[in-house]
Motif scaffolding. Structure first.
Motif, PDB file in Angstrom:
ATOM      1  N   GLY B  46     -50.938 -23.010 -23.932  1.00  0.00           N
ATOM      2  CA  GLY B  46     -51.397 -22.955 -25.306  1.00  0.00           C
ATOM      3  C   GLY B  46     -50.951 -21.730 -26.078  1.00  0.00           C
ATOM      4  O   GLY B  46     -51.351 -21.523 -27.216  1.00  0.00           O
ATOM      5  N   TYR B  47     -50.137 -20.863 -25.490  1.00  0.00           N
ATOM      6  CA  TYR B  47     -49.592 -19.727 -26.245  1.00  0.00           C
ATOM      7  C   TYR B  47     -48.230 -19.363 -25.667  1.00  0.00           C
ATOM      8  O   TYR B  47     -47.895 -19.745 -24.548  1.00  0.00           O
ATOM      9  CB  TYR B  47     -50.542 -18.525 -26.208  1.00  0.00           C
ATOM     10  CG  TYR B  47     -50.776 -17.940 -24.839  1.00  0.00           C
ATOM     11  CD1 TYR B  47     -51.713 -18.492 -23.973  1.00  0.00           C
ATOM     12  CD2 TYR B  47     -50.060 -16.831 -24.405  1.00  0.00           C
ATOM     13  CE1 TYR B  47     -51.932 -17.961 -22.717  1.00  0.00           C
ATOM     14  CE2 TYR B  47     -50.263 -16.287 -23.151  1.00  0.00           C
ATOM     15  CZ  TYR B  47     -51.204 -16.855 -22.311  1.00  0.00           C
ATOM     16  OH  TYR B  47     -51.410 -16.323 -21.070  1.00  0.00           O
ATOM     17  N   ASN B  48     -47.468 -18.601 -26.467  1.00  0.00           N
ATOM     18  CA  ASN B  48     -46.117 -18.239 -26.063  1.00  0.00           C
ATOM     19  C   ASN B  48     -46.113 -16.898 -25.360  1.00  0.00           C
ATOM     20  O   ASN B  48     -46.617 -15.916 -25.900  1.00  0.00           O
ATOM     21  CB  ASN B  48     -45.191 -18.140 -27.283  1.00  0.00           C
ATOM     22  CG  ASN B  48     -45.045 -19.476 -27.975  1.00  0.00           C
ATOM     23  OD1 ASN B  48     -44.894 -20.505 -27.317  1.00  0.00           O
ATOM     24  ND2 ASN B  48     -45.111 -19.448 -29.294  1.00  0.00           N
ATOM     25  N   ALA B  49     -45.546 -16.868 -24.167  1.00  0.00           N
ATOM     26  CA  ALA B  49     -45.460 -15.599 -23.446  1.00  0.00           C
ATOM     27  C   ALA B  49     -44.423 -15.718 -22.348  1.00  0.00           C
ATOM     28  O   ALA B  49     -44.034 -16.823 -21.959  1.00  0.00           O
ATOM     29  CB  ALA B  49     -46.803 -15.222 -22.834  1.00  0.00           C
ATOM     30  N   LEU B  78     -42.593 -10.407  -6.050  1.00  0.00           N
ATOM     31  CA  LEU B  78     -42.466  -9.131  -6.744  1.00  0.00           C
ATOM     32  C   LEU B  78     -43.786  -8.388  -6.724  1.00  0.00           C
ATOM     33  O   LEU B  78     -44.866  -8.981  -6.773  1.00  0.00           O
ATOM     34  CB  LEU B  78     -42.022  -9.360  -8.196  1.00  0.00           C
ATOM     35  CG  LEU B  78     -40.695 -10.098  -8.350  1.00  0.00           C
ATOM     36  CD1 LEU B  78     -40.464 -10.486  -9.789  1.00  0.00           C
ATOM     37  CD2 LEU B  78     -39.541  -9.249  -7.837  1.00  0.00           C
ATOM     38  N   ARG B  79     -43.655  -7.052  -6.654  1.00  0.00           N
ATOM     39  CA  ARG B  79     -44.842  -6.219  -6.544  1.00  0.00           C
ATOM     40  C   ARG B  79     -45.580  -6.124  -7.878  1.00  0.00           C
ATOM     41  O   ARG B  79     -46.794  -6.201  -7.943  1.00  0.00           O
ATOM     42  CB  ARG B  79     -44.447  -4.817  -6.076  1.00  0.00           C
ATOM     43  CG  ARG B  79     -45.614  -3.964  -5.616  1.00  0.00           C
ATOM     44  CD  ARG B  79     -45.135  -2.579  -5.215  1.00  0.00           C
ATOM     45  NE  ARG B  79     -44.208  -2.616  -4.102  1.00  0.00           N
ATOM     46  CZ  ARG B  79     -44.590  -2.616  -2.820  1.00  0.00           C
ATOM     47  NH1 ARG B  79     -45.870  -2.602  -2.519  1.00  0.00           N
ATOM     48  NH2 ARG B  79     -43.699  -2.637  -1.860  1.00  0.00           N
ATOM     49  N   HIS B  80     -44.826  -5.910  -8.953  1.00  0.00           N
ATOM     50  CA  HIS B  80     -45.454  -5.696 -10.257  1.00  0.00           C
ATOM     51  C   HIS B  80     -45.084  -6.823 -11.208  1.00  0.00           C
ATOM     52  O   HIS B  80     -43.905  -7.163 -11.340  1.00  0.00           O
ATOM     53  CB  HIS B  80     -44.997  -4.370 -10.875  1.00  0.00           C
ATOM     54  CG  HIS B  80     -45.202  -3.201  -9.979  1.00  0.00           C
ATOM     55  ND1 HIS B  80     -46.443  -2.754  -9.614  1.00  0.00           N
ATOM     56  CD2 HIS B  80     -44.314  -2.385  -9.356  1.00  0.00           C
ATOM     57  CE1 HIS B  80     -46.323  -1.707  -8.814  1.00  0.00           C
ATOM     58  NE2 HIS B  80     -45.040  -1.467  -8.642  1.00  0.00           N
ATOM     59  N   VAL B  81     -46.084  -7.392 -11.876  1.00  0.00           N
ATOM     60  CA  VAL B  81     -45.833  -8.469 -12.834  1.00  0.00           C
ATOM     61  C   VAL B  81     -46.620  -8.167 -14.110  1.00  0.00           C
ATOM     62  O   VAL B  81     -47.775  -7.726 -14.047  1.00  0.00           O
ATOM     63  CB  VAL B  81     -46.259  -9.836 -12.257  1.00  0.00           C
ATOM     64  CG1 VAL B  81     -46.062 -10.942 -13.287  1.00  0.00           C
ATOM     65  CG2 VAL B  81     -45.480 -10.146 -10.998  1.00  0.00           C
ATOM     66  N   ARG B  82     -45.986  -8.363 -15.260  1.00  0.00           N
ATOM     67  CA  ARG B  82     -46.683  -8.190 -16.533  1.00  0.00           C
ATOM     68  C   ARG B  82     -46.292  -9.328 -17.456  1.00  0.00           C
ATOM     69  O   ARG B  82     -45.209  -9.912 -17.333  1.00  0.00           O
ATOM     70  CB  ARG B  82     -46.306  -6.863 -17.211  1.00  0.00           C
ATOM     71  CG  ARG B  82     -46.831  -5.627 -16.510  1.00  0.00           C
ATOM     72  CD  ARG B  82     -48.325  -5.472 -16.657  1.00  0.00           C
ATOM     73  NE  ARG B  82     -48.770  -4.212 -16.066  1.00  0.00           N
ATOM     74  CZ  ARG B  82     -49.008  -4.030 -14.768  1.00  0.00           C
ATOM     75  NH1 ARG B  82     -48.818  -5.041 -13.923  1.00  0.00           N
ATOM     76  NH2 ARG B  82     -49.413  -2.866 -14.315  1.00  0.00           N
ATOM     77  N   GLU B  83     -47.167  -9.610 -18.430  1.00  0.00           N
ATOM     78  CA  GLU B  83     -46.908 -10.692 -19.369  1.00  0.00           C
ATOM     79  C   GLU B  83     -46.724 -10.118 -20.764  1.00  0.00           C
ATOM     80  O   GLU B  83     -47.410  -9.174 -21.147  1.00  0.00           O
ATOM     81  CB  GLU B  83     -48.111 -11.641 -19.355  1.00  0.00           C
ATOM     82  CG  GLU B  83     -47.886 -12.922 -20.111  1.00  0.00           C
ATOM     83  CD  GLU B  83     -49.067 -13.870 -19.941  1.00  0.00           C
ATOM     84  OE1 GLU B  83     -49.242 -14.391 -18.826  1.00  0.00           O
ATOM     85  OE2 GLU B  83     -49.799 -14.055 -20.917  1.00  0.00           O
ATOM     86  N   PHE B  84     -45.775 -10.669 -21.513  1.00  0.00           N
ATOM     87  CA  PHE B  84     -45.550 -10.242 -22.894  1.00  0.00           C
ATOM     88  C   PHE B  84     -45.652 -11.440 -23.809  1.00  0.00           C
ATOM     89  O   PHE B  84     -45.026 -12.474 -23.557  1.00  0.00           O
ATOM     90  CB  PHE B  84     -44.162  -9.593 -23.037  1.00  0.00           C
ATOM     91  CG  PHE B  84     -44.019  -8.328 -22.248  1.00  0.00           C
ATOM     92  CD1 PHE B  84     -44.438  -7.120 -22.768  1.00  0.00           C
ATOM     93  CD2 PHE B  84     -43.483  -8.352 -20.972  1.00  0.00           C
ATOM     94  CE1 PHE B  84     -44.326  -5.951 -22.033  1.00  0.00           C
ATOM     95  CE2 PHE B  84     -43.365  -7.197 -20.235  1.00  0.00           C
ATOM     96  CZ  PHE B  84     -43.789  -5.982 -20.766  1.00  0.00           C
ATOM     97  N   VAL B 207     -44.366   0.741 -18.362  1.00  0.00           N
ATOM     98  CA  VAL B 207     -43.947  -0.427 -19.123  1.00  0.00           C
ATOM     99  C   VAL B 207     -43.445   0.066 -20.467  1.00  0.00           C
ATOM    100  O   VAL B 207     -44.166   0.759 -21.188  1.00  0.00           O
ATOM    101  CB  VAL B 207     -45.123  -1.404 -19.330  1.00  0.00           C
ATOM    102  CG1 VAL B 207     -44.669  -2.607 -20.124  1.00  0.00           C
ATOM    103  CG2 VAL B 207     -45.713  -1.808 -17.995  1.00  0.00           C
ATOM    104  N   ALA B 208     -42.193  -0.258 -20.789  1.00  0.00           N
ATOM    105  CA  ALA B 208     -41.623   0.149 -22.075  1.00  0.00           C
ATOM    106  C   ALA B 208     -41.433  -1.092 -22.928  1.00  0.00           C
ATOM    107  O   ALA B 208     -40.987  -2.127 -22.435  1.00  0.00           O
ATOM    108  CB  ALA B 208     -40.289   0.862 -21.868  1.00  0.00           C
ATOM    109  N   GLN B 209     -41.805  -1.004 -24.194  1.00  0.00           N
ATOM    110  CA  GLN B 209     -41.516  -2.109 -25.114  1.00  0.00           C
ATOM    111  C   GLN B 209     -41.235  -1.547 -26.497  1.00  0.00           C
ATOM    112  O   GLN B 209     -41.600  -0.419 -26.806  1.00  0.00           O
ATOM    113  CB  GLN B 209     -42.652  -3.122 -25.145  1.00  0.00           C
ATOM    114  CG  GLN B 209     -44.032  -2.535 -25.342  1.00  0.00           C
ATOM    115  CD  GLN B 209     -45.106  -3.557 -25.050  1.00  0.00           C
ATOM    116  OE1 GLN B 209     -44.954  -4.717 -25.386  1.00  0.00           O
ATOM    117  NE2 GLN B 209     -46.178  -3.131 -24.429  1.00  0.00           N
ATOM    118  N   ALA B 210     -40.560  -2.379 -27.291  1.00  0.00           N
ATOM    119  CA  ALA B 210     -40.208  -1.950 -28.641  1.00  0.00           C
ATOM    120  C   ALA B 210     -41.474  -1.539 -29.364  1.00  0.00           C
ATOM    121  O   ALA B 210     -42.528  -2.153 -29.206  1.00  0.00           O
ATOM    122  CB  ALA B 210     -39.516  -3.078 -29.386  1.00  0.00           C
TER     123      ALA B 210
END
Lengths: 126, 214
Positions: B46-49, B78-84, B207-210
């Motif tokens: 139900g959402y974009n990620a 994988l050890r580390h997982v993140r969602e954007f 975690v780096a992001q714009a």
């Protein structure tokens, strides 16, 4: 790659290879690039090197001179691209690595003996 | 709203910029991240990620639900997982199994970097909140050098106000530093150089992001 070698690799990119050998006591002519608006020119700062701070790419050296009777000291980053050239004019004969005692001296007492003038006591340098 | 990247803090050093100024930089190593899952607004999520991860790990170390995520994606565990979160038109650009390299960032760009600050343990108020400590060390002052002073009133309200700054656990917080300038990107070495300091110890996950405020 280990963290230390990554940093060392990055630093080696910034390190200048064209630096002459000199040490505290030597008389230097430091050619500094100065930007004034669009124009760039080179200014020479001439004086005695009174200390060197060795820390890889962050190394600096301090040059002291007398300007119109006022002592002026400038600290230059050794690897800065703003330095056009470093000219070693004279080698000095000194017995310590930091010549801060020159700050308290005036006139003839503030001189550093030239390595060439020292008979017998002069170390040979490569 | 493009994706960010996971990586680790290598340490700090300095570089010279084009004018010859010394610039303090933090070096981040960002090995190519793997897309583990893409969620869409039309799908059951139900959402974009996009869910991305880094640092391959033995699947035996994971529990069954975690391992299942990677099994379904057909990627390494994988050890580390993140969602954007993504916008509608960006979702199509991602497929499970894709590798994302540091070249999503360009020099000059502003980024937000999130890390976990170094742990200081149970810290007193002087270290933790910058209290001044005792005003004077003599004239009868006793065992008061780094104390906090009064913590409130008396009969009314007869309690300590919530949120009163006191001694306690300091560090190991999630900290985001916003608006850091990207100084250089080294694609072959997977390195990102960011101006200024970044929370956390060396080898800590970042975690780096714009930048959200660019």
């Amino acid at each position: 790659m280990s963290s230390i070698s990554i940093i060392e690799n990055l630093d080696s990119l910034e390190t200048r290879q064209d630096i002459p050998e000199f040490r505290a006591g030597d008389t230097l002519r430091v050619h500094v690039r100065i930007r004034e608006g669009e124009k760039e020119r080179v200014q020479v700062f001439e004086g005695t090197c009174i200390s060197r701070h060795n820390n890889g790419v962050r190394s600096t050296f301090t040059v002291r001179k007398l300007s119109y009777g006022v002592g002026v000291e400038r600290v230059f980053p050794l690897h800065s691209p703003r330095l056009a050239t470093i000219e070693v004019k004279d080698r000095g004969r000194v017995r310590r690595s930091r010549l801060y005692y020159l700050r308290e001296r005036i006139g003839k007492a503030a001189r550093v003996r030239n390595l060439r003038d020292v008979h017998g006591g002069g170390r040979s340098r490569s | 709203m493009a994706h960010g990247l996971l990586g680790k803090k290598v340490g700090m050093t300095q570089v010279f910029d084009q004018e010859g100024n010394q610039v303090p930089v933090t070096v981040l190593e960002m090995a190519p991240n793997t897309v583990v899952q893409v969620k869409t607004a039309e799908g059951k999520d139900g959402y974009n990620a996009v869910k991305i991860g880094t640092d391959a790990v033995d699947p035996k170390l994971l529990n069954r639900p975690e391992a299942g995520v990677f099994h379904r994606a057909g990627t390494d565990a994988l050890r580390h997982v993140r969602e954007f979160r993504l916008s509608d038109d960006e979702v199509g650009n991602y497929n499970a199994g894709d590798k994302l390299a540091v070249d999503v960032f360009t020099p000059g760009q502003k980024v937000d970097v999130t890390g976990t600050s170094k742990g200081r343990g149970f810290a007193g108020v002087v270290k933790r909140h910058g209290f001044k400590g005792a005003k004077e060390m003599t004239h009868g002052t006793h065992e008061y050098k780094r104390h906090a002073g009064s913590i409130g009133c008396s009969a009314y309200p007869a309690r300590v106000i919530k949120g009163k700054r006191m001694a306690g656990q300091m560090g190991v917080d999630r900290v985001t530093v916003r608006g850091l300038k990207v100084v250089a990107v080294y694609l072959e070495d997977n390195l990102l150089l960011v101006k200024g300091a970044i929370p956390g110890p060396k080898n800590g996950l970042v975690v780096a992001q714009a930048s959200a405020k660019s």
